[in-house]
Design a protein around this motif. Structure first.
Motif, PDB file in Angstrom:
ATOM      1  N   THR A 165       0.784  -1.379  -0.039  1.00 54.91           N
ATOM      2  CA  THR A 165      -0.195  -0.170   0.918  1.00 54.91           C
ATOM      3  C   THR A 165       0.656   1.422   0.598  1.00 54.91           C
ATOM      4  OG1 THR A 165      -1.734  -1.145   1.121  1.00 54.91           O
ATOM      5  CG2 THR A 165      -1.398   0.863   1.694  1.00 54.91           C
ATOM      6  N   ARG A 166       0.984   2.010  -0.674  1.00 50.86           N
ATOM      7  CA  ARG A 166       0.840   3.792  -0.593  1.00 50.86           C
ATOM      8  C   ARG A 166       0.097   4.425  -0.226  1.00 50.86           C
ATOM      9  NH1 ARG A 166       5.658   3.251  -5.655  1.00 50.86           N
ATOM     10  NH2 ARG A 166       6.354   1.789  -5.221  1.00 50.86           N
ATOM     11  N   ALA A 167       1.128   5.667  -0.163  1.00 46.07           N
ATOM     12  CA  ALA A 167      -0.029   7.066  -0.200  1.00 46.07           C
ATOM     13  C   ALA A 167       1.623   8.451  -0.470  1.00 46.07           C
ATOM     14  CB  ALA A 167       0.454   7.201   1.259  1.00 46.07           C
ATOM     15  N   GLU A 168       1.150   9.005  -1.683  1.00 46.79           N
ATOM     16  CA  GLU A 168       1.414   9.990  -1.927  1.00 46.79           C
ATOM     17  C   GLU A 168       1.761  11.226  -0.954  1.00 46.79           C
ATOM     18  OE1 GLU A 168      -0.625  11.442  -5.535  1.00 46.79           O
ATOM     19  OE2 GLU A 168       0.488   9.693  -6.565  1.00 46.79           O
ATOM     20  N   ALA A 169       2.718  12.186  -1.172  1.00 50.42           N
ATOM     21  CA  ALA A 169       2.910  12.582   0.272  1.00 50.42           C
ATOM     22  C   ALA A 169       4.036  14.024  -0.926  1.00 50.42           C
ATOM     23  CB  ALA A 169       3.875  12.544   1.401  1.00 50.42           C
ATOM     24  N   ASP A 170       3.518  15.450  -0.044  1.00 50.49           N
ATOM     25  CA  ASP A 170       4.376  16.429  -0.118  1.00 50.49           C
ATOM     26  C   ASP A 170       5.832  16.734   0.538  1.00 50.49           C
ATOM     27  OD1 ASP A 170       3.079  17.000  -3.058  1.00 50.49           O
ATOM     28  OD2 ASP A 170       1.180  17.041  -1.838  1.00 50.49           O
ATOM     29  N   ALA A 171       4.909  16.377   2.298  1.00 49.37           N
ATOM     30  CA  ALA A 171       6.417  15.931   2.834  1.00 49.37           C
ATOM     31  C   ALA A 171       6.241  14.932   3.705  1.00 49.37           C
ATOM     32  CB  ALA A 171       6.116  17.621   3.474  1.00 49.37           C
ATOM     33  N   VAL A 172       6.657  15.482   4.862  1.00 46.96           N
ATOM     34  CA  VAL A 172       7.011  14.343   5.927  1.00 46.96           C
ATOM     35  C   VAL A 172       7.785  14.963   6.960  1.00 46.96           C
ATOM     36  CG1 VAL A 172       8.339  11.789   6.563  1.00 46.96           C
ATOM     37  CG2 VAL A 172       7.493  12.469   4.105  1.00 46.96           C
ATOM     38  N   ILE A 173       6.958  15.363   8.130  1.00 47.17           N
ATOM     39  CA  ILE A 173       7.527  15.989   9.104  1.00 47.17           C
ATOM     40  C   ILE A 173       7.665  14.171  10.643  1.00 47.17           C
ATOM     41  CG2 ILE A 173       6.997  17.201  10.968  1.00 47.17           C
ATOM     42  CD1 ILE A 173       4.836  18.268   8.992  1.00 47.17           C
ATOM     43  N   TRP A 174       9.118  14.356  10.460  1.00 50.16           N
ATOM     44  CA  TRP A 174       9.684  13.170  11.036  1.00 50.16           C
ATOM     45  C   TRP A 174       9.320  13.993  13.052  1.00 50.16           C
ATOM     46  CZ3 TRP A 174      10.902   8.618   9.322  1.00 50.16           C
ATOM     47  CH2 TRP A 174      11.624   8.678   8.719  1.00 50.16           C
ATOM     48  N   CYS A 175       8.570  13.314  13.868  1.00 47.87           N
ATOM     49  CA  CYS A 175       8.592  13.772  15.164  1.00 47.87           C
ATOM     50  C   CYS A 175       8.548  13.221  15.972  1.00 47.87           C
ATOM     51  CB  CYS A 175       7.398  14.089  15.116  1.00 47.87           C
ATOM     52  SG  CYS A 175       6.356  15.205  14.389  1.00 47.87           S
ATOM     53  N   THR A 176      10.238  12.218  15.930  1.00 48.52           N
ATOM     54  CA  THR A 176      10.714  10.817  16.196  1.00 48.52           C
ATOM     55  C   THR A 176      11.832  11.480  16.962  1.00 48.52           C
ATOM     56  OG1 THR A 176      12.381  11.371  13.962  1.00 48.52           O
ATOM     57  CG2 THR A 176      10.040   9.577  13.737  1.00 48.52           C
TER      58      THR A 176
END
Length: 360
Positions: free
Chosen positions: A272-283
């Motif tokens: 399964t995939r989800a398209e994204a323009d940005a990833v915010i790492w709250c890690t």
């Protein structure tokens, strides 16, 4: 030019100011070296909607209650920064800024603190640089292939910066939940990915209760009783009002952690995939301890072994405000006061001074 003082405190945020307060009360000479251009520590760099978990009265440094913020039960980050600015001025703490510490080295009977503004020679050092300046991002496959923006908690400011974009927020702790709750009501196409289903604390739990839980754990351990598990036993996410509202509106629906990033989004194990323009790492974060590397003290998980706040391998060094391993709840405003007092007392004894410091 070399400046000679009894104690150098590295970092002028909440932990450094608490240390300064107690050192001043003990009559110990010291200097606080802060890399930031303005007072307020990391609070000046937080996202716009960030609020404390606790009311002002339960979010204070030693000696000076935080005033309430008009119209807010839980003060926002700007109010906290203003409080720290006032605290520093009220007590006349000797903060030098902007001064960036590059290294702390042994120098016979003293410690040499090398900075971009000269050298300080001290009989003891308190490291209070915190973790905000060392964000952690996990080594997820495909990070280099992703064509969109990648940010960390430290980079996030407001939903308007992501208008019309598809955003993946990674992390099931407080930062991840709060940023997801900030974005979702703004109509952002949001995917919230977490390693395990989010564990929300009961709605009536806030920072006051968390501090009581942390204190109870400390007392149990000091008495040789079983570890209660502390705050971690209750859950991962404090249900502050915005998080609670987004959760109750069905806007906070966490997905399992994806297995890799693709050029245009993320992909899970089943394809399964989800398209994204940005990833915010709250890690999360790691302790910012690079300036202490020349002392050769670093142990497991990037931490320096401590006895209380004192470094086991260097008794002239104390670490303050990095988390429970340097004092229960020491990374919080209300929690840093006790370990700061204890560190100041140990340093005073090391220097041959032992006037009583009032409990505050």
């Amino acid at each position: 030019m070399t400046h000679a003082v009894d104690v150098v405190v590295v970092g002028g945020g909440q932990a450094g100011l608490a240390a300064g307060y107690h050192l001043r009360r003990l009559g110990v000479g010291f200097a606080v070296l802060d890399a930031q251009a303005e007072p307020g520590g990391a609070w000046r760099h937080a996202w716009d909607s960030l609020h404390l978990f606790s009311p002002a009265a339960h979010s204070s440094l030693p000696g000076r209650p935080m005033p309430a913020q008009a119209g807010q039960e839980y003060p926002d980050a700007r109010h906290v920064a203003e409080y720290l600015t006032d605290y520093e001025r009220r007590y006349g703490l000797p903060v030098h800024r902007p001064v960036r510490v590059g290294a702390v080295r042994r120098d016979s009977a003293r410690l040499r603190v090398e900075t971009d503004a000269g050298t300080w020679s001290a009989r003891a050092v308190v490291s209070a640089t915190g973790t905000w300046w060392r964000p952690f991002v996990p080594a997820v496959p495909g990070r280099e292939a992703f064509a969109g923006r990648q940010l960390h908690t430290v980079d996030y400011r407001r939903p308007a910066d992501f208008a019309g974009q598809r955003v993946v927020v990674v992390g099931g702790g407080n930062s991840g939940a709060q940023i997801a709750a900030d974005l979702a009501p703004a109509g952002i196409d949001l995917t919230w990915a977490t390693l395990r289903p989010p564990r929300f604390l009961p709605d009536d739990i806030d920072g006051r209760a968390l501090f009581d839980v942390a204190t109870a754990r400390r007392r149990a351990l000091e008495a040789g009783r079983a570890d209660t598990g502390g705050v971690a036993s209750l859950g991962d996410v404090v249900a502050v009002p915005p998080v609670r509202a987004a959760r109750d509106a069905g806007l906070l629906k966490a997905q399992p952690m994806f297995t890799r990033l693709t050029e245009d989004g993320v992909e899970w194990t089943d394809g399964t995939r989800a398209e994204a323009d940005a990833v915010i790492w709250c890690t999360g974060f790691r302790p910012a301890l690079a300036h202490l590397a020349p002392l050769g003290l670093c142990g497991a998980r990037g931490r320096i072994p401590t006895d209380g706040t004192r470094a086991v391998g260097e008794p002239r060094l104390h670490l303050l405000g990095y988390g429970d391993w340097t004092g229960p709840a020491s990374a919080t405003l209300i929690g840093v006061g006790r370990p700061a007092r204890d560190a100041a007392r140990e340093i005073a004894a090391l220097l041959g001074r032992s006037p009583a410091s009032p409990d505050v």
